[in-house]
Write an enzyme that holds these catalytic residues in place. Structure first.
Site, short mmCIF file in Angstrom:
data_model
loop_
_atom_site.label_atom_id
_atom_site.label_comp_id
_atom_site.label_asym_id
_atom_site.label_seq_id
_atom_site.Cartn_x
_atom_site.Cartn_y
_atom_site.Cartn_z
CB THR A 83 15.76 20.36 10.48
OG1 THR A 83 14.96 19.00 10.23
CG2 THR A 83 15.11 21.34 9.21
CE LYS A 96 21.27 12.52 8.65
NZ LYS A 96 20.67 13.84 8.62
NE ARG A 97 12.99 11.01 4.03
CZ ARG A 97 13.61 10.81 2.73
NH1 ARG A 97 13.64 9.71 2.03
NH2 ARG A 97 14.01 11.96 2.20
CG HIS A 144 10.83 20.44 1.45
ND1 HIS A 144 11.48 20.90 2.57
CD2 HIS A 144 9.45 20.98 1.38
CE1 HIS A 144 10.85 21.67 3.17
NE2 HIS A 144 9.66 21.80 2.56
CE LYS A 178 14.73 19.32 14.30
NZ LYS A 178 14.28 18.10 13.59
CE LYS A 207 17.27 11.73 4.34
NZ LYS A 207 17.40 13.15 4.59
#
Length: 815
Positions: A654, A546-547, A358, A658, A552
């Protein structure tokens, strides 16, 4: 096949009986907690009735079963998700209404299970849902974390971690299985002995921890298939040291119990210290060993010691490296407890295990200090040493004399145990979770292994369960889709493509807009209730949820907002459509840069809020304690989805799927599943910007962030605002660390390693285009409808079918 479903009257009768038999009360005097539990018990009865119908079919037919091992299963609340999968949510809704029970109140009484943190855990939960819906035999395996990760509080803009006591009221969905308790051993020493002329091994003087299982049912959509999520709780076999207690040594009397049971207390304990590393390793071995012991016992109960067929009946899937120690643990059980030869045990393991990677971030490819591993798991360490010796012999044949390359590929090298190498070397399948991610695994991360065994590497793009993320989370849009194309898409998301022509239907677009607006009102109301924050539902909702991690790039989003604020402040004639920026993220407790980024976002929010003009055009909101139930309200409301990771760093994502499924438009880099979203919706329906993964890779040798600071006045201003007191006058140097990291690097490292400043101008140009397009409502709605219509490829059912075709080879049960 038609399934027997409870009628409205049966549901009402069951609820009344549950309240009387379990709590001795009527509806009129029941507490909210009692009402929730009565409803949940009624739903659970309906699930277990279906479980009874399917129980024993797998064993009776000798069907193969997959065991999905993951450190996280972020299942979210189960009550209404189970109603949806029972295809009985409307009967339950009517029954609750007729009894005068508030559906929203019932939903919010359910605790949020603390079994995961981010995308890794939510993916695992979606997979289990899809496996059940496709009637494939499966079991998920993880730890029953008593406190989860943590509950996030925002105090003066800072993240504060408090315990998440989600199990205080019990978990209505779990079924204790104390009879299936197993023992897991830590420490001690290994003794050799002979038995029947065979050299054998046993561990003595070890610390024993009991693994007590609880099963949480996952019912398939419109099916009698019910798979289980097995969660393991750590318990000491010695509950209390009575001699010590009687001597008045009360703390010592409970010490052994506490040391054992801390294993299942918290998800991802801070591993900055030696003790933290030891606890994490114990956690990983604890649930891996317990799961493998159960798997072997279950196999023996059905087939007896027919070890040759073990890989034909059992698939064990390792979700990221956390459960990697399951591989040598199965070797240990096969050799030490069932006396198989090394060669037979190794062959069985290789054909049984598969691995999903991942991440390509080196710090996330787990490594353990060799001496810690040897002390904590002495017998497993011995097995790993032999596995490593044999692996290095094979690598020498492939790469003779190339010691550095062999060391890079070894399981044990340079005093460290490399878990990713263990997974790649000792499984029959390695998969990435998007096309670009798998290419990076082949070309960079595991290139040398790929050259040796190219057939082992496969690509399977992640997917999400549309049952939770569309049918449950967005019932208004689901009903609208039904009215346009029928309801076949609920069972098979491929049919959602039939919605594409409706992007050109003005009447449908108008209804689509009405659903979106209702969802924005719903989100606004929840935000007001939960955090006391007012947002304008007429504004554009731009979400990054998100985390929180540097790759990110929540930081780039924040700096972009500050640049926009500056332009509004400097130019009285400049205007944009009102926009609400929504952040949802937790930072790991030991990740100081991420926690400082949260403070920065909240400081920018305060700055904007105090400005007379800017506050009319911009609002910045940080959601406290972002979780699945928050996401279920945010994603249907969002109109822009921020997927802005540094290209080549996000394996898949993901959240992007969504948001897209609910009609949000993506702004993002060509990274992870963004690439597949681009292919699915076309260039006109997504906003792509920034460096490519190849450009990022080349940039490590040539990129100089200070040059951008010197040549771009707008960027220079926001950088200076980090240290001149604009954001925090009482502590003007609060964000010095971020400033220094972007321009000069941390501890001698590369400045701006995630190319925030490099991509920022292109990001701002894409945001400007979004603001322009948003003013053309027809154009925007066409794009939004197309995103929903093209989301079928990202259904978890498609993903699981690919896993099954390429890796597991399970047969659906005929129920």
């Amino acid at each position: 096949m038609e399934f027997k479903r409870m009628t409205v009257e049966q549901i009402k009768q069951n609820l009344v009986e549950k309240l009387r038999s379990n709590f001795g009360c009527e509806i009129t005097d029941a507490t909210e907690e009692q009402l929730y539990k009565a409803v949940a018990l009624t739903v659970r009865d309906e699930i277990m009735e279906r479980r009874t119908e399917s129980r024993g079919v797998r064993k009776g037919t000798g069907a193969k079963k997959v065991y999905y091992l993951s450190a996280e299963f972020l299942v979210g609340r189960s009550l209404f998700s189970n109603m949806v999968n029972l295809v009985n949510e409307k009967n339950y809704a009517q029954a609750l209404e007729e009894l005068g029970i508030d559906r929203t109140m019932i939903s919010e009484r359910e605790p949020e299970p603390g079994l995961g943190n981010g995308g890794l855990g939510r993916l695992a939960a979606c997979f289990l849902d899809a496996l059940s819906s496709l009637q494939l035999p499966a079991m998920g395996c993880t730890i029953r974390y008593e406190y989860g990760l943590f509950r996030q509080k925002l105090v003066d803009g800072y993240q504060v971690e408090v315990p998440d006591n989600w199990l205080d009221g019990g978990n209505i969905w779990e079924i204790p299985r104390p009879a299936e308790t197993v023992e897991v051993h830590f420490g001690g020493r290994v003794e050799q002995y002979e038995e029947d002329g065979r050299l054998c091994f046993r561990t003595v003087d070890s610390v024993v921890v009991q693994a007590v299982p609880y099963d949480i049912p996952t019912v398939g959509y419109d099916s009698s298939m019910v798979n289980m999520l097995r969660v393991w709780s750590a318990r000491s076999p010695k509950r209390i040291d009575m001699p010590a207690f009687n001597r008045g040594q009360y703390v010592k009397a409970m010490e052994e119990r506490e040391l054992a049971e801390v294993i299942s207390k918290v998800l991802y304990p801070n591993d900055d210290s030696w003790q933290g590393k030891e606890l994490r390793l114990k956690q990983q071995y604890f649930f891996s060993s317990a799961s493998v012991q159960y798997i072997v016992r279950d196999f023996l109960s059905v087939y007896g010691p027919q070890w040759a067929i073990f890989p034909d009946k059992v698939a064990i899937h390792i979700n990221d490296t956390h459960p990697a120690v399951a591989i040598p643990e199965l070797m240990r059980i096969l050799m030490d407890e069932h006396y198989l030869s090394w060669e037979d045990a190794e062959d069985i393991c290789r054909r049984t295990f598969a691995y999903t990677n991942h991440t390509v971030l080196q710090e996330a490819l787990e490594k353990w200090p060799e001496n810690l591993f040897a002390q904590t798991l002495p017998r497993v360490y011995q097995i790993l040493c032999e596995m490593n010796r044999r692996l290095c012999d094979r690598l020498w044949d492939a790469y003779p004399g190339q010691w550095e390359r062999i060391g890079h590929m070894a399981i044990i090298a340079y005093n460290q145990v490399h878990m990713a190498n263990l997974c790649v070397a000792c499984t029959h399948s390695v998969n990435g979770v998007s096309g670009i991610h798998t290419d990076i695994l082949k070309k960079q991360t595991f290139h040398d292994y790929y050259v040796m065994e190219p057939e082992k590497f496969v690509s399977i793009t992640n997917g999400i369960t549309h049952r939770r993320w569309l049918i449950q989370s967005n019932p208004g849009l689901s009903d609208l889709i039904d009215s346009a194309i029928g309801d076949k898409w609920r069972k098979d998301m491929n049919y959602i493509a039939d919605l594409k022509p409706f992007a050109n239907d003005p009447a449908f677009r108008q209804k689509f807009a009405e659903v979106k607006y209702y969802n924005k009102l719903r989100f606004s109301d929840r935000l007001r209730r939960m955090q006391g924050i007012e947002v304008n539902p007429e504004s554009m909702f731009d979400a990054q949820a998100k985390r929180l991690h540097e790759y990110k790039r929540q930081l780039m989003n924040a700096l972009g907002i500050l640049m926009l604020y500056n332009r509004i402040d400097e130019d009285p004639s400049f205007e944009i459509p009102p926009k609400t920026y929504i952040f949802g993220a937790k930072a790991a407790p030991g990740y100081q840069r991420a926690k400082l980024t949260i403070k920065l976002i909240n400081s920018i929010a305060d700055l904007v809020r105090k400005h007379p003009r800017a506050s009319k055009m911009i609002n910045v909101v940080f959601l406290e304690n972002y979780c699945v139930s928050q996401a279920e309200v945010l994603m249907p409301a969002a109109e822009v989805s921020e997927q802005i990771s540094t290209a080549g760093k996000e394996a898949s994502g993901t959240g992007n799927m969504k948001f897209m499924m609910n009609g949000a438009l993506t702004i993002g880099t060509m990274d992870g599943a963004n690439c597949e979203i681009f292919d699915a919706v076309g260039a006109d329906n997504i906003y792509i910007f920034g460096l490519t993964a190849d450009e990022v890779e080349r940039g490590y040798a040539s990129y100089r962030s200070f040059e951008i600071y010197e040549t771009n006045a707008a960027i220079r201003k926001v950088m200076n605002q980090l240290i001149d007191g604009t954001l925090c006058p009482e502590h003007p140097h609060m964000f010095q660390e971020i400033y220094h990291g972007l321009l000069f690097g941390d501890n001698g490292g590369m400045p701006d390693p995630y190319f925030v400043l490099k991509d920022l101008p292109m990001y701002m140009a894409a945001q400007q285009q979004i603001s322009h397009d948003y003013t053309d409502k027809d154009l925007w709605l066409k794009k939004a409808v197309m995103n929903t219509a093209c989301s079928g490829v990202f259904a978890a059912d498609r993903t699981i079918n690919e896993y099954n075709d390429k890796i597991w080879h399970l047969k659906p049960l005929n129920l």
